[in-house]
Design a protein around this motif. Structure first.
Motif, PDB file in Angstrom:
ATOM      1  N   UNK A  88       0.834  -1.203   0.000  1.00  0.00           N
ATOM      2  CA  UNK A  88       0.000   0.000   0.000  1.00  0.00           C
ATOM      3  C   UNK A  88       0.870   1.256   0.000  1.00  0.00           C
ATOM      4  N   UNK A  89       1.930   1.248   0.780  1.00  0.00           N
ATOM      5  CA  UNK A  89       2.822   2.409   0.859  1.00  0.00           C
ATOM      6  C   UNK A  89       3.555   2.617  -0.472  1.00  0.00           C
ATOM      7  N   UNK A  90       4.150   1.544  -0.995  1.00  0.00           N
ATOM      8  CA  UNK A  90       4.958   1.664  -2.222  1.00  0.00           C
ATOM      9  C   UNK A  90       4.104   2.083  -3.408  1.00  0.00           C
ATOM     10  N   UNK A 108       8.221   6.746   3.910  1.00  0.00           N
ATOM     11  CA  UNK A 108       8.080   5.346   4.321  1.00  0.00           C
ATOM     12  C   UNK A 108       8.396   4.358   3.199  1.00  0.00           C
ATOM     13  N   UNK A 109       8.353   4.816   1.931  1.00  0.00           N
ATOM     14  CA  UNK A 109       8.508   3.902   0.798  1.00  0.00           C
ATOM     15  C   UNK A 109       9.840   3.140   0.796  1.00  0.00           C
ATOM     16  N   UNK A 110      10.978   3.775   1.102  1.00  0.00           N
ATOM     17  CA  UNK A 110      12.230   2.991   1.099  1.00  0.00           C
ATOM     18  C   UNK A 110      12.197   1.821   2.071  1.00  0.00           C
ATOM     19  N   UNK A 111      11.655   2.053   3.274  1.00  0.00           N
ATOM     20  CA  UNK A 111      11.552   0.966   4.256  1.00  0.00           C
ATOM     21  C   UNK A 111      10.588  -0.112   3.773  1.00  0.00           C
ATOM     22  N   UNK A 112       9.453   0.325   3.220  1.00  0.00           N
ATOM     23  CA  UNK A 112       8.456  -0.629   2.728  1.00  0.00           C
ATOM     24  C   UNK A 112       9.008  -1.454   1.578  1.00  0.00           C
ATOM     25  N   UNK A 144      11.322  -6.562  -0.612  1.00  0.00           N
ATOM     26  CA  UNK A 144      12.441  -7.290  -1.215  1.00  0.00           C
ATOM     27  C   UNK A 144      12.946  -8.384  -0.282  1.00  0.00           C
ATOM     28  N   UNK A 145      12.956  -8.102   1.014  1.00  0.00           N
ATOM     29  CA  UNK A 145      13.368  -9.101   2.002  1.00  0.00           C
ATOM     30  C   UNK A 145      12.400 -10.293   2.000  1.00  0.00           C
TER      31      UNK A 145
END
Length: 305
Positions: free
Chosen positions: A46-48, A190-194, A199-200
């Motif tokens: 949702x964030x990305x 927040x997108x980089x963390x999301x 990816x993880x």
């Protein structure tokens, strides 16, 4: 602006705001088909996808100039970092609640949110409560206490939703930004963390995207659209309406959620819980009456000035 144009503008405002809250009310229908995917993954998608969608809108509108000014203000960035955290927590709790079969309790959170905002205003902004507002807050507290006592458990989902969204609104008051730009900055933060989390999950073989049915992938990608569209409609509507009018329309969302939880998803809603909700609805009636009374007094003062 002529009176006819004003009425037409107000009508559009009501329509835009009404549609926004109807969409928010129907959100359980969107998240339920994704119940087999962990709520944290749904949140990250949702964030990305929201960040990508609003970035597209900003590009079409040639509306990137504000971002440079925003990133040069560390205090504003810090506040928006906190507000994006509160918003993300709110989204996560809500998605989990819907997919875990707690739509009724989630609706309770958004019913009590306006009164929670009044309490936050008193605690953090030194806003004075009128006697009617004070009575409304006490009635809502009594409703929550009754639900807690009769069910034997504290309605943590409802209280968490009200608290996170209330604190989000409080933080946004400290660093105001237009709806689209505000959502953009919050999702960009927040997108980089999301994205790293997604990816993880993929690397660990736990990622749902491209490993489920096509319909699930479409819903995950579409989460960006269903997040941004009602916010844009609400912003367009709220600009055309008085705050008291918006305050009355906002109850459409949790009312639809409550109806879905009880009649469509078959969640328990006994007479004890109904009494608790009735106390909260009475509190909201008092709260709305206080807003309408204040608006009329302001009109009278303006007329005699």
């Amino acid at each position: 602006m002529s009176s006819a144009q004003s009425r037409q503008d107000a009508t559009r405002g009501v329509l835009f705001t009404f549609v926004a809250f109807v969409i928010w009310g129907l959100f359980p229908l969107y998240w339920k088909p994704l119940h087999h995917i962990p709520a944290l993954q749904i949140l990250c998608h949702r964030i990305v996808w929201s960040a990508l969608f609003v970035a597209g809108i900003l590009t079409v509108r040639h509306n990137w100039a504000w971002l440079g000014e925003a990133v040069r203000q560390p205090q504003k960035l810090a506040i928006f970092g906190l507000s994006s955290l509160m918003l993300s927590l709110n989204w996560l709790i809500y998605i989990w609640a819907v997919n875990a079969g707690h739509v009724v309790e989630a609706s309770l959170g958004y019913f009590i949110n306006p009164l929670f905002n009044v309490l936050l205003g008193r605690l953090f902004l030194a806003e004075k409560l009128t006697p009617i507002q004070r009575s409304a807050v006490l009635l809502a507290a009594a409703g929550v206490a009754w639900i807690t006592w009769t069910s034997g458990t504290v309605p943590l989902i409802a209280l968490s939703l009200a608290a996170t969204f209330g604190l989000y609104g409080l933080l946004r008051k400290k660093a105001p930004l237009a709806s689209l730009e505000g959502l953009a900055l919050e999702t960009f933060l927040m997108a980089p963390l999301a994205l790293a989390a997604l990816l993880w999950f993929q690397w660990q073989g736990q990622g749902a995207f491209l490993h489920e049915a096509v319909g699930s992938d479409v819903l995950l990608v579409g989460a960006g659209v269903v997040t941004a569209v009602p916010l844009l409609l609400f912003a367009a509507g709220a600009r055309r309406l008085k705050l008291a009018t918006v305050g009355l329309i906002q109850y459409i969302g949790p009312t639809i959620q409550l109806a879905l939880g009880v009649w469509l998803f078959g969640e328990p809603f006994d007479s004890a819980k109904l009494l608790g909700f009735c106390l909260i609805w009475l509190a909201l009636l008092l709260y709305s009456a206080a807003g309408l009374l204040s608006m009329r007094q302001q009109k009278r003062s303006a007329a005699t000035a």
